[in-house]
Design an enzyme around this catalytic site. Sequence first.
Site, PDB file in Angstrom:
ATOM      1  N   ASP A  76      34.109  81.856  62.990  1.00 10.89           N
ATOM      2  CA  ASP A  76      34.778  81.622  62.026  1.00 10.89           C
ATOM      3  C   ASP A  76      33.724  80.400  61.510  1.00 10.89           C
ATOM      4  O   ASP A  76      34.550  79.756  60.382  1.00 10.89           O
ATOM      5  CB  ASP A  76      35.806  81.004  62.879  1.00 10.89           C
ATOM      6  CG  ASP A  76      36.674  81.593  63.770  1.00 10.89           C
ATOM      7  OD1 ASP A  76      37.272  82.196  63.007  1.00 10.89           O
ATOM      8  OD2 ASP A  76      37.048  81.201  65.073  1.00 10.89           O
ATOM      9  N   ASP A 126      43.078  89.387  66.178  1.00  8.26           N
ATOM     10  CA  ASP A 126      42.645  88.435  66.596  1.00  8.26           C
ATOM     11  C   ASP A 126      42.696  88.458  68.195  1.00  8.26           C
ATOM     12  O   ASP A 126      43.356  88.897  68.428  1.00  8.26           O
ATOM     13  CB  ASP A 126      42.657  87.268  65.396  1.00  8.26           C
ATOM     14  CG  ASP A 126      41.750  86.144  64.958  1.00  8.26           C
ATOM     15  OD1 ASP A 126      40.661  85.886  66.180  1.00  8.26           O
ATOM     16  OD2 ASP A 126      41.695  84.741  64.861  1.00  8.26           O
TER      17      ASP A 126
END
Length: 723
Positions: free
Chosen positions: A544, A474
Amino acid sequence: MIQCLENKRVFHLQTQKTSMIIGVLESGHLACLYWGNKVSDHEFLYIIKDIKKGSYLSNTDEIDIFKLEQIPLLYPAYGNPDMRTPAYMFEYEDGSRISDFRYHDYCIYNGKKKLAGMPTVLSQEANVLELQLVDNVTQLYMTICFSVFEDYNAITQSIKIENRSQETIVIDKIMSSCWSFLSDQFHSLTLTGAWGRECHIHKQSLQQGLFVLDSKRGASGHGQNPFIALMDKDASEYYGNIYAMNFVYSGNFEIDIEVDMHQNTRLMMGINSFDFKWNLQSSESFETPEVVMIHSGQGLHEMTNRYHHLYVDCLMQSAFAKKERPILINNWEATYFDFNKDKIMNIVDAASHIGIELFVLDDGWYGLRNDDKSSLGDWYANEDKLGGTLAKLADEVNQRGLKFGLWIEPEMVSPNSNLYRNHPEWIIRVPKRVPQQARYQYVLDLTQTKVQDYIIDTISTIIDNAHIEYIKWDMNRNITDIGSLNLPSYQQKEVSHRYILGLYRILETITNKYKHVLFEGCAGGGGRTDPGILYYMPQIWVSDDSEAIDRLDIQRGNSLVYPQVSMGCHVSSSPNHQNGRKTSLNTRGIVAMEGNFGYELDLSKLNCEEIDEMKEQVSFYKQYRKTLQFGELFILLDSENEKAWMKILGDEIIVSYIKILTHTNIVPKRLKLKGLENESLYCIDEMKSIHKGNVLMNIGLDLLKPDGDFFSQQWVLHKIVEK
């Protein structure tokens, strides 16, 4: 195939279905003669000769009626009578900024070479054309490199600059690709949005002037994807000309579309010239990342199909590129930071019962990480929280029949961490200024080799000490106050590009070292969805926002260019955590099956009916996984209120339909399919009915009346093959 024509003054780059033709003018300038459907002839320079000159500017090189302003130049310079946006700009030690590269030589060979330190579309079957240009005043050499992927109907372009002078040259701008069209009758198609709504398709008509699409965020970004297509104004999913470019790069990029006063269009793509300089010392060279150029004569579907095949076969270097991907459960939306071993194992036990194949432990497993305010950089397990070592937890997950995966954010560091306390000089920051925090974190300075080595060593230790088979990588904040304590003042505008080169060195090392690990890229969701990441990581968490209806447009935009097997898609809770919307488990499952299927919710809190339905979803996905991940994608409906798509692999077809909002007194229509064989017979949903392909494509499947908003249907078809 690459042909030299007209006494080696014309280069014809040919794929199976397309042609790109470049001409060398008598002046030594290079011109874009043609790009489009495949053509065959022996003369093409007449295209330039036939241009009706109307410019009032003086004749270039004192050649009568040679008006450079109206020539479709291949790689235009600054400072000459072209008078449009240049593809490159250099500064010289005497303060001058004019360059004048003219054609010098060419080279044709087979087998694509990897760009030094950068991701590259690779194939030993590719034909390569290198056009060498020289500026005789400055002694700079330029190589324009085209690689032809004949079977994939794709061409890549990159640029190399060699400084053979005794001076230091400053590169202010250097695009990787440029193409000029003798028309302005296009729509542009871009993939834009924001965090939580990445890669939405946006179309607009071109008009006179300069249109710029870019990222200045240190990553390719949530807001704009490094992709552009120019479309004929009547082009659609299955009709018309499409001219597309996609940038194999993960940092700041720039796309320029300029329509000039003569109704010509110039399209360029490359590293963002904003806040960029590169000091090129004597005897040094600079290579740009490459651009993937694809033309389609039959609409967006053909373009999509070409990108998908090329990227799976020639870009994604992972051993997993052509392998079926596991069904996973990620604990993030189930627990966030609030978990212990018991909570984790309850989820794992439920996942094992359902048939899920991989458990991914997300943020909060390391250091003193119980919220987002600490511990990034301290990549050692919180054994109190995990009830033991990471290796022990991984073993217990494996004993339940699941593989074990882990979330990391190695490019970042928390101010409240041992790493930052020990090495405050390792962050991106501007000297004499207080470094800026975002999300309570700093960005590590990947221009520093010792920082790169630390990340490589740290990740290696994690993987070596536990049975880890999946890494979610990430990057949750973009780069602000860009500067490096590691570089002298004159190199501070090199930081953004050097950061990406540092990242690529890390990824090259780690992914080659751990070929058994499936890596997934993430940057706050889809903030770094680009071909550069796909080279190293064969899948990306595209947003997300995991809510099914929002995901329809996000996944549609991504799948326009990027293979379905590269998209991470999860079923999450209802009501959804991002927007509160309530959708059925069936609809959430169908949408998530468009890519790599998984779950992101607390399985231990579901009722028996939900568990049984999930078991059916998992069983269905396993049975048809190959088609769902690798089948050819056909878009059937793409309106605001209806979405439908199908995937074909061999004799197997999966059709999916979503009705977003129901309406009163509307009779359901039929869903017409694509890509079938006219006279072949197809059975639907285990022999419930049989129809010919021409019937299914012209009359279609029966749509049920929606029983509420967010209604969904799915069908399985098989072609009946005579034995």
